[in-house]
Scaffold this motif. Structure first.
Motif, short mmCIF file in Angstrom:
data_model
loop_
_atom_site.label_atom_id
_atom_site.label_comp_id
_atom_site.label_asym_id
_atom_site.label_seq_id
_atom_site.Cartn_x
_atom_site.Cartn_y
_atom_site.Cartn_z
N THR A 194 0.83 -1.20 0.00
CA THR A 194 0.00 0.00 0.00
C THR A 194 0.87 1.25 0.00
O THR A 194 0.61 2.21 -0.74
CB THR A 194 -0.93 0.01 1.23
OG1 THR A 194 -1.75 -1.15 1.19
CG2 THR A 194 -1.80 1.25 1.24
N GLU A 195 1.90 1.24 0.81
CA GLU A 195 2.81 2.39 0.88
C GLU A 195 3.54 2.59 -0.45
O GLU A 195 3.68 3.71 -0.93
CB GLU A 195 3.82 2.18 2.01
CG GLU A 195 4.59 3.41 2.38
CD GLU A 195 3.71 4.53 2.89
OE1 GLU A 195 4.02 5.71 2.60
OE2 GLU A 195 2.71 4.25 3.57
N ARG A 196 3.98 1.50 -1.05
CA ARG A 196 4.69 1.58 -2.32
C ARG A 196 3.76 2.11 -3.42
O ARG A 196 4.15 2.98 -4.20
CB ARG A 196 5.22 0.21 -2.71
CG ARG A 196 6.08 0.21 -3.95
CD ARG A 196 6.62 -1.16 -4.27
NE ARG A 196 7.42 -1.69 -3.18
CZ ARG A 196 7.31 -2.92 -2.68
NH1 ARG A 196 6.43 -3.76 -3.19
NH2 ARG A 196 8.08 -3.32 -1.70
N ASN A 197 2.54 1.60 -3.46
CA ASN A 197 1.58 2.05 -4.47
C ASN A 197 1.23 3.52 -4.28
O ASN A 197 1.08 4.25 -5.26
CB ASN A 197 0.31 1.20 -4.43
CG ASN A 197 0.53 -0.18 -5.01
OD1 ASN A 197 1.45 -0.40 -5.78
ND2 ASN A 197 -0.32 -1.10 -4.62
N ARG A 198 1.12 3.95 -3.04
CA ARG A 198 0.82 5.35 -2.76
C ARG A 198 1.92 6.26 -3.32
O ARG A 198 1.64 7.30 -3.91
CB ARG A 198 0.66 5.58 -1.26
CG ARG A 198 0.24 7.00 -0.92
CD ARG A 198 0.07 7.21 0.57
NE ARG A 198 -1.01 6.37 1.07
CZ ARG A 198 -0.95 5.66 2.19
NH1 ARG A 198 0.14 5.68 2.94
NH2 ARG A 198 -1.96 4.93 2.59
N PHE A 199 3.16 5.84 -3.15
CA PHE A 199 4.29 6.61 -3.68
C PHE A 199 4.19 6.75 -5.20
O PHE A 199 4.29 7.86 -5.74
CB PHE A 199 5.61 5.93 -3.30
CG PHE A 199 6.79 6.46 -4.06
CD1 PHE A 199 7.36 7.67 -3.71
CD2 PHE A 199 7.33 5.75 -5.11
CE1 PHE A 199 8.45 8.17 -4.41
CE2 PHE A 199 8.42 6.24 -5.82
CZ PHE A 199 8.98 7.45 -5.46
N TYR A 200 3.98 5.64 -5.89
CA TYR A 200 3.90 5.67 -7.34
C TYR A 200 2.71 6.48 -7.83
O TYR A 200 2.83 7.28 -8.76
CB TYR A 200 3.82 4.25 -7.92
CG TYR A 200 5.14 3.53 -7.95
CD1 TYR A 200 6.17 3.95 -8.78
CD2 TYR A 200 5.37 2.42 -7.15
CE1 TYR A 200 7.39 3.29 -8.82
CE2 TYR A 200 6.58 1.75 -7.18
CZ TYR A 200 7.58 2.19 -8.01
OH TYR A 200 8.78 1.54 -8.05
N LYS A 201 1.55 6.28 -7.22
CA LYS A 201 0.35 6.98 -7.66
C LYS A 201 0.48 8.49 -7.44
O LYS A 201 0.03 9.29 -8.27
CB LYS A 201 -0.88 6.46 -6.90
CG LYS A 201 -1.19 5.01 -7.14
CD LYS A 201 -1.87 4.78 -8.46
CE LYS A 201 -2.28 3.32 -8.57
NZ LYS A 201 -3.11 3.06 -9.72
N THR A 202 1.09 8.89 -6.34
CA THR A 202 1.30 10.31 -6.08
C THR A 202 2.24 10.91 -7.12
O THR A 202 1.99 12.00 -7.64
CB THR A 202 1.88 10.52 -4.67
OG1 THR A 202 0.98 9.95 -3.73
CG2 THR A 202 2.07 11.98 -4.36
N LYS A 221 0.47 11.49 -10.38
CA LYS A 221 -0.33 12.72 -10.35
C LYS A 221 0.56 13.95 -10.49
O LYS A 221 0.21 14.92 -11.18
CB LYS A 221 -1.12 12.81 -9.05
CG LYS A 221 -2.24 11.81 -8.95
CD LYS A 221 -2.90 11.88 -7.59
CE LYS A 221 -3.80 10.69 -7.36
NZ LYS A 221 -4.28 10.62 -5.98
N CYS A 279 6.20 2.79 -14.61
CA CYS A 279 5.14 2.24 -13.76
C CYS A 279 4.52 0.99 -14.38
O CYS A 279 4.11 0.08 -13.66
CB CYS A 279 4.08 3.29 -13.47
SG CYS A 279 4.65 4.58 -12.35
#
Length: 86
Positions: free
Chosen positions: A18-26, A29, A61
């Motif tokens: 979850t933390e890794r995905n949050r980094f990439y998604k941010t 954006k 990504c």
């Protein structure tokens, strides 16, 4: 609360992913916003540079499994249309 050993492991893995995905998604954006802000300012040179970085990051990504290939292509295509319209 996990009761089984395997469930505890899955819970730990979920936190990390979850933390890794949050980094990439941010970051996705942010690179998108950088292209759009350059387009809004009608700065062709800056928009092209930002688009190049965005394109590379979207495909990075894809290789990491964060985005699907079609999703990345669609995002790149829509941004590129806006850059070309300047």
């Amino acid at each position: 609360m996990a009761n089984h050993k395997s469930c505890e492991k899955r819970a730990r893995q979920t936190v990390v992913k979850t933390e890794r995905n949050r980094f990439y998604k941010t970051r996705i954006k942010n690179v998108t916003k950088s292209v759009l802000s350059a387009v809004e300012l009608a700065d062709k040179e800056k928009a092209v540079e930002a688009m190049k970085a965005a394109n590379q990051y979207f495909h990075h990504c894809v290789s990491k499994g964060i985005l699907k290939k079609g999703t990345a292509s669609r995002k790149v295509s829509r941004l590129q249309l806006k850059v070309n319209a300047i």
